[in-house]
Every structure is written in C-alpha cells, then in structure tokens.
Design an enzyme around this catalytic site. Structure first.
Site, PDB file in Angstrom:
ATOM      1  N   GLY A  36       0.905  -1.382   0.263  1.00  0.00           N
ATOM      2  CA  GLY A  36       0.011  -0.074   0.110  1.00  0.00           C
ATOM      3  C   GLY A  36       0.879   1.248  -0.044  1.00  0.00           C
ATOM      4  O   GLY A  36       2.197   1.211  -0.034  1.00  0.00           O
ATOM      5  N   SER A  57       3.339  -0.783   8.477  1.00  0.00           N
ATOM      6  CA  SER A  57       4.495  -1.234   9.439  1.00  0.00           C
ATOM      7  C   SER A  57       3.461  -1.572  10.598  1.00  0.00           C
ATOM      8  O   SER A  57       3.737  -2.404  11.623  1.00  0.00           O
ATOM      9  CB  SER A  57       5.512   0.050   9.918  1.00  0.00           C
ATOM     10  N   GLU A  80      10.023  -2.421   4.641  1.00  0.00           N
ATOM     11  CA  GLU A  80      10.510  -1.712   3.392  1.00  0.00           C
ATOM     12  C   GLU A  80      10.997  -2.512   2.601  1.00  0.00           C
ATOM     13  O   GLU A  80      12.053  -2.323   2.147  1.00  0.00           O
ATOM     14  CB  GLU A  80      11.376  -0.774   3.976  1.00  0.00           C
ATOM     15  N   CYS A  90      -8.890  15.138   0.276  1.00  0.00           N
ATOM     16  CA  CYS A  90     -10.195  15.040   0.459  1.00  0.00           C
ATOM     17  C   CYS A  90     -10.619  13.975   1.513  1.00  0.00           C
ATOM     18  O   CYS A  90     -11.664  14.142   1.796  1.00  0.00           O
ATOM     19  CB  CYS A  90     -10.862  14.631  -0.883  1.00  0.00           C
ATOM     20  N   CYS A  99      -5.398  10.187  -2.873  1.00  0.00           N
ATOM     21  CA  CYS A  99      -6.610   9.479  -3.640  1.00  0.00           C
ATOM     22  C   CYS A  99      -6.127   9.486  -5.224  1.00  0.00           C
ATOM     23  O   CYS A  99      -5.455  10.448  -5.623  1.00  0.00           O
ATOM     24  CB  CYS A  99      -8.035   9.394  -3.340  1.00  0.00           C
TER      25      CYS A  99
END
Ligand code: ADP
Length: 200
Positions: free
Chosen positions: A16, A23, A90, A149, A178
């Site tokens: 993501g 994490s 990572e 937003c 987004c």
C-alpha cells in the site's frame, strides 16, 4: 495417502502507499506470533533510518526491535535455523534478490512477511514488489487517507521536486493521496530513438 507434515512455510505481503499502516500491521502480526511463542526475527533495509537505525517504527510511533541489513542475502546469513517467523519491512528498497530470499525462507518451512510500498512516487510499481506479490500466498493491500479530500488513498504524493526513485522521508516529504488528487510528476521526454522497437 496424503502426508501432512505441518512444516509448510508461506509468504505474506502487506502493501500500500505511505501512511497506510503497513508497519503497524507488520508489528501487530509479529506481536501475535510472539504471544504464540513463535521464534521471530525482524529486518529492515539499512537505508531507512527515519526514526531508528535498526528498529521498525510506524508513523504512529509503535516500534519493534529489528536488524538493519544492506542486502537481501544478508538476511539469509542472519536467519537462525530455529526461526519460525521472518518479518521484513520496507521490502521495496531491496533489489530483486529479496524475492529469492523470501521464497527460500518460505521453502524452508518458515512464515515470511514482507511489508513494502507497491507504487513509487510516480505511481509505478516499486522494485521487487510485483514479483513478491506474485509469489505470496497471502496479500494484504492497505489504503491510507487522502490528505486532500479524506477518501481512501492508494498513492504516495512526493512534495519535493526530486526525481530519484528513493528519497527517504516522512510527512515533510510525502503525503497520501487518492486517485483523483494524486499528481504524478510530468513524464520525462524519452531521448530520440529510445522507444525504437525490439527488432520484431
Ligand atoms: P506505513 O508503514 O504504511 O507508512 P505506518 O504503519 O508507519 O504506515 O503508519 C500508519 C499511521 O500513520 C496511521 O495509524 C496514522 O496514525 C498515521 N497517519 C498519518 N497520516 C496518515 C494518512 N494520511 N492516512 C492514514 N494514516 C495516517
């Protein structure tokens, strides 16, 4: 007759954008494994010293002691035979070697969890992550909150002008956006002839 050895390993990938809780999710899974008394070892790439040189630290300041490594193969050398869970944060910073390392550890019967950014600041796939996702038995895709937003955010917006793929930073350098509000950098023009065919 089917022989069930209960020794089968597997690979989990948590992906993501930045701030999506990768994490935190990794730390949660490690904590639960430790409650179950599973032997665990935790690694992250040495390039990421944002909050701590070795520990995994989330943007919400949860942390877990770990070991920083420079190359994927260092993980193979450091993992103990008795280790049951290998967690790697990572994952996008490692080269393609991390794919073989993760698979090799899973093939040895270990539970392997890799967390990493699936997309870079341009919105393109990041390093070894696509191959890790294809190899994984379990994939968790997390979303952050768009800072423009408030909708779910799949992208990491770089707030500075650098064009290096890797620029380590946190809220001062990046924010989650987004699809509607993500503004990828302008594509660099390809030099003349660079897009010439493959010969076929
Ligand atoms: P990741 O590893 O995906 O970068 P972390 O687990 O380090 O994410 O941090 C997740 C935490 O970041 C959230 O629980 C929240 O406290 C904080 N946070 C800051 N900005 C955002 C955002 N835009 N969307 C969601 N969480 C955010």
């Amino acid at each position: 007759m089917q022989v069930v050895t209960h020794k089968t390993g597997w690979l989990e990938v948590i992906c993501g954008p930045m701030f999506s809780g990768k994490s935190e999710e990794l730390i949660k899974r490690i904590r639960r494994a430790q409650i179950a008394k599973r032997r665990s070892q935790i690694f992250k790439h040495g390039i990421d010293a944002r909050y701590d040189a070795t520990d995994i630290v989330s943007h919400s300041q949860q942390s877990m002691p770990g070991t920083a490594v420079a190359r994927a193969k260092d993980i193979l050398e450091l993992v103990d035979d008795r280790t049951e869970l290998v967690a790697i944060d990572e994952g996008q910073f490692f080269g393609d070697g991390i794919v073989e390392v993760a698979n090799r550890l899973a093939n040895q019967g270990k539970r392997v969890i890799v967390a990493g950014l699936d997309l870079d600041y341009r919105g393109r796939s990041f390093g070894p992550m696509p191959a890790l996702l294809c190899s994984a038995e379990y994939v968790t895709k997390q979303l952050a909150i768009c800072m423009t937003c408030g909708d779910p955010a799949n992208f990491t917006q770089r707030l500075t002008g650098s064009t290096d793929q890797i620029v380590v930073g946190a809220a001062e350098t990046y924010e989650a956006r987004c699809r509607r509000h993500f503004e990828p950098p302008a594509e660099e023009e390809e030099p003349a002839g660079a897009s010439a065919g493959t010969g076929s």
